[in-house]
Structures are given as structure tokens and as C-alpha cells.
Design a protein around this motif. Structure first.
Motif, PDB file in Angstrom:
ATOM      1  N   ILE A  17       0.752  -1.458  -0.031  1.00 27.70           N
ATOM      2  CA  ILE A  17      -0.093  -0.058  -0.095  1.00 27.70           C
ATOM      3  C   ILE A  17       0.889   1.452  -0.070  1.00 27.70           C
ATOM      4  CG2 ILE A  17      -1.697   1.232   1.413  1.00 27.70           C
ATOM      5  CD1 ILE A  17      -2.282  -1.606   2.606  1.00 27.70           C
ATOM      6  N   ALA A  27      -7.134   0.309   4.433  1.00 24.10           N
ATOM      7  CA  ALA A  27      -6.743  -0.900   3.569  1.00 24.10           C
ATOM      8  C   ALA A  27      -5.686  -1.756   4.298  1.00 24.10           C
ATOM      9  CB  ALA A  27      -6.019  -0.251   2.193  1.00 24.10           C
ATOM     10  N   ILE A 116      -2.043  -1.175  -3.760  1.00 21.54           N
ATOM     11  CA  ILE A 116      -3.057  -0.086  -3.615  1.00 21.54           C
ATOM     12  C   ILE A 116      -2.419   1.069  -3.369  1.00 21.54           C
ATOM     13  CG2 ILE A 116      -5.002   0.548  -2.136  1.00 21.54           C
ATOM     14  CD1 ILE A 116      -5.293  -2.225  -0.970  1.00 21.54           C
ATOM     15  N   GLN A 269     -10.667  -1.109  -8.666  1.00 17.65           N
ATOM     16  CA  GLN A 269      -9.849  -1.687  -9.573  1.00 17.65           C
ATOM     17  C   GLN A 269      -9.447  -0.569 -10.551  1.00 17.65           C
ATOM     18  OE1 GLN A 269      -8.090  -4.840 -10.311  1.00 17.65           O
ATOM     19  NE2 GLN A 269      -7.033  -3.340 -11.644  1.00 17.65           N
ATOM     20  N   PHE A 276      -4.721  -1.296  -7.615  1.00 16.42           N
ATOM     21  CA  PHE A 276      -6.172  -0.607  -6.968  1.00 16.42           C
ATOM     22  C   PHE A 276      -5.694   0.644  -6.492  1.00 16.42           C
ATOM     23  CE2 PHE A 276      -6.111  -5.285  -6.833  1.00 16.42           C
ATOM     24  CZ  PHE A 276      -7.220  -5.629  -7.472  1.00 16.42           C
ATOM     25  N   ALA A 299     -11.098  -1.851  -1.616  1.00  8.68           N
ATOM     26  CA  ALA A 299     -10.115  -2.073  -2.481  1.00  8.68           C
ATOM     27  C   ALA A 299      -9.372  -3.428  -1.909  1.00  8.68           C
ATOM     28  CB  ALA A 299      -8.952  -1.083  -2.470  1.00  8.68           C
ATOM     29  N   SER A 300      -9.735  -3.422  -0.614  1.00  3.98           N
ATOM     30  CA  SER A 300      -9.054  -4.551   0.240  1.00  3.98           C
ATOM     31  C   SER A 300      -9.823  -5.917  -0.212  1.00  3.98           C
ATOM     32  CB  SER A 300      -9.063  -4.293   1.610  1.00  3.98           C
ATOM     33  OG  SER A 300      -8.449  -3.299   2.206  1.00  3.98           O
ATOM     34  N   VAL A 303      -8.795  -6.761  -3.459  1.00  7.12           N
ATOM     35  CA  VAL A 303      -7.466  -7.496  -3.493  1.00  7.12           C
ATOM     36  C   VAL A 303      -7.286  -9.006  -3.022  1.00  7.12           C
ATOM     37  CG1 VAL A 303      -5.110  -7.481  -2.186  1.00  7.12           C
ATOM     38  CG2 VAL A 303      -6.012  -5.563  -3.245  1.00  7.12           C
TER      39      VAL A 303
END
Length: 315
Positions: A17, A27, A116, A269, A276, A299-300, A303
């Protein structure tokens, strides 16, 4: 295709990240709870919100400061022992097997199955004569950082957003007089903060006015308006919006909109597989702490699904 990042190595991760603000921390917490090998890399912790003195719209905190909120965030990720590397990411590369190499300014490299980007924004400049020359000598972009230096002084806040109004309200605690200078006919802050500005005897709003120059010798002494008027002041706090810090994504090939924000779908995405983005750096409409956190959670989850599909495991 199965990803082959060697997760037994200290510099290899399932998710990396980039950033240190609310989106990045959110995240990281969720990715950790998904049992993913996670790391955050950022040049500072807290993001722009950490410099906000009053925050009243984050649920569970009727009134707090951005600094205090991010201190709570920090305790949360440190509780999970999520690593945070204080470094500037200089480059992100992706190879032909969908793995990412992230290089920091010191030259170290990290490898990840997914990335991310949660790099937020930086302050927009006025780009007028004197702005750079007097930065740190009367020109500032952070009231909580520099406001106390201008106790009993005359202060200008440039801008008409809610952030500008909140900045003016904070600076009125210190300054003798705070003038909000805005280029349109009325400021566009939240009604509660507009009312507070009008009620504060120290604050005056100067509408339909543009600053074209900042004057001084060793420090700020005055500004010049577009009509040639010279207006004395001791400080100029600039709050005219933000620029998304999306250069890393752009260099990698991610699509940006006309404002330079990273374009993401409803799953956070980008157009690049495994990349991301979340928070103010994206094209999300609401630039708020809570929406940044929510998008980071999305986003997490994305992923996790991506890594399951690609088979990025420590086996």
C-alpha cells in the motif's frame, strides 16, 4: 497465471500500500485481517487530514482534530504490527507475470503481488509572484502548523471552500484579523461553517477578489489585488484546493481523468490488473475521510479476490 512472488523473503508481500493517510491505513487493517502479508510505504503519516484542526463529520467522534483521529488510526495498525516504511516511492513497475516492483528514494526495492495506491493529494498553489519566495515567511498551506506564529497579526486565507472556512475559524484564535479572500461572489463552505465565519467578529469575507502578487522584503507585508489595490497583511494561508498525487499511477499506465485523478471502477480496480486505488487520489466524488476509508475497504476485498484468483500464496 499463478503469481510466483517468494513471500518467504522479507521484501516480498501479497499487497503493498502506497500512502499513509486514512485510506492507506484502512486498507492495511483490512488486508491484515484477511491474513495477507501487508506493508505500507509513505513519505509521511496521517495525510492531509492530520493538518485539520476540527473534524465533526467522522462517525463516533462528534468533535476531534485530524491529528487526534490519525493518532487513533496509528494505534490501530500498530496493534496489528503492520509494517510502515517512511520512504518516498519513486517508481512502480510491473513485469510480464503480473508482479510489481516498488522502488523507494533510498534505492531499496519491494516486490508485491498487488498494489493499492492511496497517496491522496497535495496543496494547489496560487502560482503568483512572491508565493514561493515567502513560503515559510508568511506564506503557508497549513493553519495548524503555522497559525500560532501569527498571534495578534493580520491574516489572509485564500479560498472559498469548507476547508478555507475551517482554516479561517482556526486562525481567528490567534490572529487580530482574518480576511477570507475569494474569487467568487460568496464562499461555498458547509452552512454551519459559513454561519460561524459570519458570526466571528475577527473574520471578514472579501468576495469577487483575486490576489495577483504577494509582497514583502524578509517576510510577507502585503498582497496585491487584481484591481491594483495593495492590502496589508502579515500572513497568507492558501486553501484553494488540491492536486491528486497520481504520478506513480500515470507512469505505470493507469488511466486518469481530466483532473488527474485515478479512474477506478466500483471495486476500486484501475485499468491495470492487480493495481487498485483508494481515497482522494481517485475519481471518487466525495473527498471525505469516511469515503476514503470505505473505498479502501472495497479495495481490500478486491485485492483478496484478485490474489485468490491468481494464487498468490506463501506456499
Amino acid at each position: 497465471m499463478t503469481l510466483t512472488c517468494d513471500l518467504s523473503k522479507d521484501n516480498c508481500f501479497q499487497v503493498l500500500i502506497v500512502g499513509g493517510g486514512p485510506a492507506a491505513v484502512s486498507a492495511a487493517i483490512y488486508c491484515h485481517r484477511f491474513d495477507l502479508k501487508t506493508i505500507m510505504i509513505g513519505q509521511e503519516y496521517g495525510g492531509a487530514i492530520a493538518r485539520t484542526y476540527l473534524l465533526e463529520n467522522y462517525p463516533g467522534f462528534p468533535e476531534t482534530s485530524g491529528y487526534d483521529l490519525m493518532e487513533s488510526f496509528q494505534k490501530h495498525y500498530e496493534h496489528f504490527k503492520i509494517p510502515f516504511v517512511y520512504e518516498t516511492v519513486s517508481k512502480i513497475e510491473k513485469d510480464n507475470i503480473d508482479e510489481f516492483t516498488v522502488t523507494v528514494s533510498g534505492g531499496e526495492q519491494y516486490h508485491a503481488c498487488s498494489v493499492i495506491i492511496a497517496t491522496g493529494t497535495k496543496h494547489r498553489k496560487m502560482n503568483v509572484p512572491g508565493e514561493d519566495e515567502f513560503h515559510g515567511r508568511g506564506v503557508s498551506y497549513c493553519g495548524t502548523c503555522d497559525g500560532p506564529f501569527f498571534r495578534d497579526k493580520d491574516i489572509i486565507v485564500v479560498g472559498g471552500s469548507d476547508s478555507a472556512a475551517v482554516e479561517a475559524l482556526f486562525l481567528s484564535r490567534f490572529g487580530r484579523k482574518v480576511n477570507i479572500v475569494y474569487r467568487r461572489d460568496k464562499i461555498r463552505s458547509e452552512p454551519i461553517n459559513t454561519a460561524r465565519c459570519h458570526a466571528d467578529e475577527k473574520i471578514e469575507i472579501i468576495n469577487n477578489t483575486i490576489i495577483t502578487k504577494i509582497n514583502g522584503t524578509d517576510k510577507v507585508e502585503s498582497v496585491e489585488f487584481q484591481d491594483g489595490t495593495i492590502f496589508p497583511t502579515d500572513a497568507v494561508f492558501i486553501e484553494i484546493g488540491a492536486i491528486p498525487q497520481s504520478d506513480l499511477a500515470k507512469e505505470l499506465g493507469a488511466k486518469l481523468n481530466e483532473r488527474g485523478e485515478i479512474i477506478v471502477d466500483k471495486y476500486a480496480q484501475t485499468n491495470i490488473s492487480g493495481l487498485f486505488a483508494a481515497g482522494d487520489v481517485t475519481d471518487i466524488r466525495e473527498k471525505q475521510v469516511i469515503t476514503a476509508c470505505g473505498q479502501a475497504v472495497t479495495a481490500s476485498y478486491s485485492v483478496r479476490d484478485y490474489l485468490d484468483e491468481k494464487g498468490c500464496t506463501d506456499e
